[in-house]
Design an enzyme around this catalytic site. Structure first.
Site, PDB file in Angstrom:
ATOM      1  N   HIS A   1       2.792 106.956 -47.881  1.00  0.00           N
ATOM      2  CA  HIS A   1       2.556 107.260 -46.458  1.00  0.00           C
ATOM      3  C   HIS A   1       1.106 107.766 -46.333  1.00  0.00           C
ATOM      4  O   HIS A   1       0.183 107.062 -46.681  1.00  0.00           O
ATOM      5  CB  HIS A   1       3.624 108.266 -46.022  1.00  0.00           C
ATOM      6  CG  HIS A   1       3.731 108.522 -44.548  1.00  0.00           C
ATOM      7  ND1 HIS A   1       3.131 107.742 -43.593  1.00  0.00           N
ATOM      8  CD2 HIS A   1       4.377 109.503 -43.849  1.00  0.00           C
ATOM      9  CE1 HIS A   1       3.408 108.224 -42.382  1.00  0.00           C
ATOM     10  NE2 HIS A   1       4.152 109.293 -42.511  1.00  0.00           N
TER      11      HIS A   1
ATOM     12  N   HIS B   1       2.583  97.239 -44.657  1.00  0.00           N
ATOM     13  CA  HIS B   1       3.092  98.184 -43.657  1.00  0.00           C
ATOM     14  C   HIS B   1       4.490  97.764 -43.253  1.00  0.00           C
ATOM     15  O   HIS B   1       4.776  96.566 -43.179  1.00  0.00           O
ATOM     16  CB  HIS B   1       2.172  98.210 -42.422  1.00  0.00           C
ATOM     17  CG  HIS B   1       2.353  99.431 -41.599  1.00  0.00           C
ATOM     18  ND1 HIS B   1       3.341  99.525 -40.652  1.00  0.00           N
ATOM     19  CD2 HIS B   1       1.705 100.608 -41.617  1.00  0.00           C
ATOM     20  CE1 HIS B   1       3.269 100.729 -40.102  1.00  0.00           C
ATOM     21  NE2 HIS B   1       2.295 101.411 -40.668  1.00  0.00           N
TER      22      HIS B   1
ATOM     23  N   ASP C   1      -5.153 103.127 -43.974  1.00  0.00           N
ATOM     24  CA  ASP C   1      -5.665 103.930 -45.089  1.00  0.00           C
ATOM     25  C   ASP C   1      -6.648 103.186 -45.979  1.00  0.00           C
ATOM     26  O   ASP C   1      -7.263 103.780 -46.857  1.00  0.00           O
ATOM     27  CB  ASP C   1      -4.491 104.420 -45.956  1.00  0.00           C
ATOM     28  CG  ASP C   1      -3.678 105.467 -45.240  1.00  0.00           C
ATOM     29  OD1 ASP C   1      -4.294 106.325 -44.589  1.00  0.00           O
ATOM     30  OD2 ASP C   1      -2.441 105.427 -45.310  1.00  0.00           O
TER      31      ASP C   1
END
Ligand code: ACO
Length: 432
Positions: free
Chosen positions: A268, A309, A365
Site C-alpha cells: 500500500h 493496482h 508510488d
C-alpha cells in the site's frame, strides 16, 4: 418487462429466489434466505480481499479504474492538482463543496490554530530509538493523542468530531517533522503559522540555523500537488481500516493509528519507499531487463514495486500528473539519476506481455519517491509523506461512516470455518 431484481435458482433445491438490485449491487443479507433446509444457516458470499464487495455507500471519491478517472466530490483530480491547494482540497473532501473565500479563511485559521503539539509529545518521540522508522513513530504518537483528548470518545457528537478532525489535520505534519528531526538528531522546529500548510511543513523539516527557511516556491507547489493527489482514494486498505476500527466507536486517533498501520505496508503506502530501494538495487538502466526477467520468473514472489493496482487497469491518473511534474522539480533540484532507471523500467514493462496481460501499469508510488528524494526527503519518510495528506481522506471517510447511522454498524465479517470438528480435551501425558 424489465425489473431491477435478480432471480437466483438454487440447483440444490430447485427453488427460485428474487432479490432486489440497487445501485448495481445486491444486498448480501438477501441471499441468506437461500437454504437447503431449516437447519441450514443460509448462503453467504465469500470475498476474502473484498475484490467485489461494496462495504458502504459514499459521496466522497469516484474512481473509474478502467478509464483512469479519479474525482473528489465530482471534481477531476487533474483540475484540483492544477488549480487548488491541499487545504482547499481537504475542505472539499470534508464538506462536500469547494469553500467560499470566508469559509476558506475560517478553515485555514482553524487548522493553523491547532498546529502545535503538547510538550509531552516531544518526550514521547524522544523515547524512540535514534533509528526508529518515522512511520512507526507517527503511528504511535497519533494513537497517543487519544489520551491527550479524551473527549474525542464522544464520536456521536458532530462538533466534537469536527474539532478532532481539525486537530489531526493540523498536528500530523508537526508530528511527522518531529519524527524526522528525532531520527536525524536535530532540534524540533515549532510550527510557523505565517506559512502555508506545505511551507510550514517544509520549514519544520529542513530549517537549521537560519531565521526563516527559504521555501522554494516550485517545490512548495510540487508538494501541494503531491498532497492533493494522495488526499483520498475511496475504500482502499487504510481507509477500510479507518472505517472498520471507527465502526466500533473508537476515537478517531485510535482509528487513524490503525489506518497508518495499514498504509505502512509495502503493498500500500509503503510502496513508494520500496520503489526507491528497488531502483537502488537495480543500480543501472542496463540491469533493468535482467530485473524484469527476475520478476516474471519469480511466480509472484518478486514484484515490480510501484506497478499494479486493484482498481486501475489502464493507467493511474495520479502517476501521469506526477511524471509530468517531475521535470519541474528536477529543474530546481537537479537530475535524480534513479529517474533514468525508472523510465527504462516503465518502458520495458509496458512492452512486456507479462505486464500487459495482467494490466499492470505504474501507480502513484512509482515516481513520487524519486521526486521526494530530489526534494531532500530521506527514503523512510516517504510513507509518512503519504500519511500526511491521506489524513484528510481518512477523516472524511470516518465522518461519513459515523453519520451513516441508517446503514453502518460495527464491522463484523463472517468466516467459512474449515477447522477440526468437536473433539474432547486430552491431558498432556496422553497426547501423541
Ligand atoms: N509486479 C509483478 N507482478 C504483479 C504485480 C507487480 N507489481 N502486481 C500484480 N502482479 C501479478 C500477480 O503476481 C498476479 O499474477 P498471477 O495472475 O500470475 O498470479 C496478477 O498480477 C494479479 O495480482 P494481484 O496480486 O491479484 O492483484 P491485486 O489487485 O490483488 O494487487 C497490488 C494489487 C497489491 C497493488 C499489486 O499490484 C502489487 O503488489 N503491486 C506492487 C506494490 C505497489 O506498488 N503497491 C502500491 C499500490 S498503490 C497504493 O496502494 C497507494
Amino acid at each position: 418487462m424489465t425489473k431491477d431484481t435478480l432471480s437466483i435458482t438454487d440447483n440444490r433445491t430447485g427453488k427460485i429466489y428474487e432479490v432486489p438490485i440497487k445501485n448495481g449491487t445486491i444486498n448480501a443479507i438477501d441471499i441468506r434466505q437461500i437454504k437447503t433446509g431449516a437447519e441450514d444457516f443460509g448462503l453467504m458470499s465469500y470475498d476474502p480481499a473484498y475484490t467485489n464487495t461494496a462495504s458502504c455507500t459514499s459521496r466522497i471519491t469516484f474512481i473509474d479504474g478502467d478509464v483512469g478517472i479519479l474525482n473528489y466530490r465530482g471534481y477531476p483530480i487533474e483540475q484540483l492538482a492544477e488549480q487548488s491547494n491541499h487545504l482547499e482540497t481537504t475542505y472539499l473532501l470534508l464538506n462536500g463543496d469547494l469553500p467560499t473565500r470566508p469559509q476558506y479563511e475560517a478553515f485555514t485559521s482553524d487548522i493553523t490554530h491547532h498546529t502545535m503539539v503538547h510538550e509531552n509529545i516531544k518526550e514521547l518521540i524522544d523515547a524512540f530509538r535514534y533509528d526508529a522508522h518515522p512511520m512507526g513513530m507517527v503511528m504511535s504518537v497519533v494513537a497517543a493523542l487519544s489520551t491527550f483528548y479524551p473527549e474525542s470518545k464522544k464520536v456521536r457528537d458532530k462538533d466534537t468530531r469536527r474539532k478532532q478532525i481539525h486537530r489531526l489535520i493540523a498536528k500530523v505534519p508537526t508530528i511527522a517533522a518531529y519524527a524526522f528531526r528525532h531520527r536525524t538528531g536535530l532540534h524540533y522546529v515549532l510550527p510557523d503559522n505565517e506559512l502555508s500548510y506545505c511551507g510550514n511543513f517544509l520549514n519544520m523539516m529542513f530549517k537549521r540555523t537560519e531565521g526563516t527557511f527559504k521555501v522554494n516556491p516550485v517545490l512548495e507547489k510540487a508538494l501541494e500537488v503531491l498532497f492533493i493527489l494522495h488526499a483520498d482514494h475511496e475504500q482502499n486498505c487504510s481507509s477500510t481500516a479507518m472505517r472498520t476500527v471507527g465502526s466500533a466507536e473508537s476515537d478517531p486517533y485510535s482509528s487513524m493509528a490503525a489506518a497508518i498501520g495499514a498504509l505502512y505496508g509495502p503493498l500500500h503506502g509503503g510502496a513508494n519507499e520500496a520503489v526507491l530501494r528497488m531502483l537502488n538495487e537495480i543500480g543501472h538502466k542496463n540491469n533493468v531487463a535482467k530485473f524484469v526477467n527476475e520478476v516474471k520468473s519469480s511466480g509472484g514472489d518478486v514484484r515490480l514495486m510501484g506497478f499494479g493496482h486493484r482498481v486501475y487497469k489502464n493507467f493511474d491518473p495520479r502517476a501521469k500528473i506526477i511524471k509530468k511534474m517531475a521535470d519541474q522539480v528536477f529543474e530546481v533540484t537537479g537530475h535524480n539519476p534513479l529517474l533514468e532507471i525508472a523510465v527504462e523500467l516503465e518502458r520495458i514493462a509496458l512492452e512486456d506481455d507479462y505486464f500487459i496481460k495482467r494490466k499492470l501499469y505504474p501507480n502513484v508510488d512509482f515516481y513520487s519517491g524519486i521526486i521526494y528524494q530530489a526534494m531532500g526527503f530521506p527514503v523512510d519518510m516517504f510513507p509518512v509523506l503519504f500519511a500526511i495528506p491521506r489524513t484528510a481522506g481518512w477523516l472524511a471517510q470516518w465522518d461519513e461512516m459515523v453519520e451513516d447511522v441508517k446503514e453502518q454498524k460495527i464491522a463484523r465479517p463472517r468466516q467459512v470455518y474449515l477447522g477440526a470438528g468437536k473433539r474432547d480435551y486430552t491431558v498432556m501425558s496422553k497426547r501423541a
